[in-house]
Every structure is written in structure tokens, then in C-alpha cells.
Design an enzyme around this catalytic site. Structure first.
Site, PDB file in Angstrom:
ATOM      1  N   VAL A  79      -0.373 -13.678  21.800  1.00  0.00           N
ATOM      2  CA  VAL A  79       0.472 -14.483  20.918  1.00  0.00           C
ATOM      3  C   VAL A  79      -0.457 -15.208  19.945  1.00  0.00           C
ATOM      4  CG1 VAL A  79       2.071 -16.453  20.797  1.00  0.00           C
ATOM      5  CG2 VAL A  79       2.332 -14.735  22.613  1.00  0.00           C
ATOM      6  N   GLU A 111      -4.154  -6.935  34.884  1.00  0.00           N
ATOM      7  CA  GLU A 111      -5.440  -7.571  35.187  1.00  0.00           C
ATOM      8  C   GLU A 111      -5.611  -8.737  34.226  1.00  0.00           C
ATOM      9  OE1 GLU A 111      -5.441  -4.213  34.264  1.00  0.00           O
ATOM     10  OE2 GLU A 111      -5.358  -3.435  36.315  1.00  0.00           O
ATOM     11  N   ASN A 116      -8.973 -17.149  32.916  1.00  0.00           N
ATOM     12  CA  ASN A 116      -7.891 -17.267  31.925  1.00  0.00           C
ATOM     13  C   ASN A 116      -6.683 -17.964  32.575  1.00  0.00           C
ATOM     14  OD1 ASN A 116      -5.976 -17.004  29.944  1.00  0.00           O
ATOM     15  ND2 ASN A 116      -6.338 -14.838  29.562  1.00  0.00           N
ATOM     16  N   TYR A 123       1.937 -15.835  34.067  1.00  0.00           N
ATOM     17  CA  TYR A 123       2.293 -14.756  34.990  1.00  0.00           C
ATOM     18  C   TYR A 123       2.855 -15.308  36.307  1.00  0.00           C
ATOM     19  CZ  TYR A 123      -0.545 -12.015  31.708  1.00  0.00           C
ATOM     20  OH  TYR A 123      -1.054 -11.435  30.579  1.00  0.00           O
TER      21      TYR A 123
END
Ligand SMILES: CC(C)(COP(=O)(O)OP(=O)(O)OC[C@H]1O[C@@H](n2cnc3c(N)ncnc32)[C@H](O)[C@@H]1OP(=O)(O)O)[C@@H](O)C(=O)NCCC(=O)NCCS
Length: 160
Positions: A79, A111, A116, A123
């Protein structure tokens, strides 16, 4: 949340915009080169979606593929840095999961870099869980986390 955005299939006609956006989304060493994006966007097993503003500017994209064993693999999600935290990442992930389901996938996998935390938070919110750590997965030696999520096998599952 910008209400007027639309999510559409991303095709090879979007290659230049996707490549440019990918370079702004990812750090050096993590970006896809133009040839790889071209390969992905012309591969029949690949599904890609983009999110557009009313002026047709692409502000996000997701690329995934259907793999054997009913697996939908999220290959890339990005994004535009100026348009984050508006729910676009979530919308793109929901769109690719819907497409995976339409193609008969029963599990989604991806993955993500171990450091991150933004992507991992997204997620996890969507129901993915870490199933494995993949040491030195990236070319710069960083580890990845493998995250998976079971997908509904039929639309009616959403109502159970
Ligand atoms: C990861 C990424 C796609 C998220 O896109 P986004 O449009 O900002 O995500 P959303 O607005 O849909 O976020 C949904 C939820 O995810 C979580 N989240 C997203 N970004 C977060 C951040 N920086 N820190 C903490 N949580 C975050 C939050 O729970 C958020 O809900 P909230 O805003 O109501 O708190 C975006 O940050 C990005 O492009 N990053 C660079 C590329 C990348 O890392 N891609 C993934 C590679 S695996």
C-alpha cells in the site's frame, strides 16, 4: 477510509504503475524487478488485484498464486506509504482470499519478514497464525515467518 476506492483485477497493462508503487512500498533489496512483475502478471496461475482512487491512481496491490494442494500463496502486498492505515491492506487481503476461495483453495499462506511488525499485525487481525520460522529466507539473510490461515470451503461457512 476513503469510500470511493475500487478494487479491480490488476493486469499486465498495470505493469508500470505496479512497478513504480512496489518500489515505493518496499525497501531496497525487497522490491521486485520489472521482469519478475511482468512474469507474474502474465502467469495464468497468478491472481492480482489493485486498489484505485476515483482518479484511477493505484494506491495498493496484492499478488497471489494458486498452488497445488489447494493453497493460495500471497506473493506480494503493498500500500502506498501515503495511504496506509485506511483499511486498504485489509481490503486487498480480503479480495485475494475471496479469489483463492473461488479457485478452490482451502488454505492461504504467506511469508513475512520477521521484523515486519506492521504486516504481521494486519495478518494476525485477519486470522493468520505463524506456523514456522524460515531462517535466512531473504537474500539479505533475514528470517521470515510462514503464516497460514484456513479459508472457508464454501460461502455458507461464513454463516456457521
Ligand atoms: C503492511 C501494509 C500492506 C498494511 O497496509 P495498510 O493499508 O496500512 O493496512 P490496514 O490499514 O488495512 O491495516 C489493518 C490493520 O493492520 C494493522 N496494522 C497495519 N499497519 C500497522 C502498523 N504500521 N502498525 C501496527 N499495526 C498495523 C492494524 O491492526 C490495522 O488496523 P487499525 O488501523 O484499525 O489499527 C503496508 O504497511 C505496506 O504496504 N507495508 C510495506 C510493504 C509490506 O510490508 N508488505 C507486506 C509484505 S509481507
Amino acid at each position: 477510509m476513503v469510500r470511493e476506492v475500487s478494487i479491480r483485477p490488476m493486469t499486465v497493462r498495470d505493469l508500470d504503475q505496479c512497478w513504480e508503487l512496489d518500489q515505493r512500498c518496499f525497501a531496497d533489496g525487497e522490491t521486485y524487478d520489472r521482469d519478475t512483475l511482468h512474469y507474474l502478471l502474465t502467469n495464468p496461475l497468478v491472481i492480482a488485484r489493485k486498489i484505485e482512487l476515483p482518479d484511477r491512481r493505484m494506491v495498493g496491490f496484492v499478488i497471489g498464486s494458486i498452488e497445488s494442494g489447494g493453497v493460495g500463496h500471497v506473493i506480494a502486498l503493498g500500500v502506498d506509504p501515503q495511504w496506509r492505515r485506511r483499511g486498504f491492506g485489509r481490503l486487498l487481503m480480503e479480495a485475494i482470499e475471496d479469489a483463492f476461495c473461488e479457485h478452490g483453495a482451502t488454505i492461504a499462506r504467506l511469508e513475512v519478514r520477521a521484523d515486519n511488525h506492521a504486516a504481521q499485525a494486519l495478518y494476525e487481525k485477519l486470522g493468520y497464525t505463524v506456523t514456522q520460522r524460515l531462517p535466512r529466507y531473504y537474500t539479505n539473510g533475514e528470517d521470515a515467518l510462514l503464516m497460514t490461515k484456513p479459508l472457508p470451503t464454501s460461502p455458507s461457512d461464513d454463516w456457521i
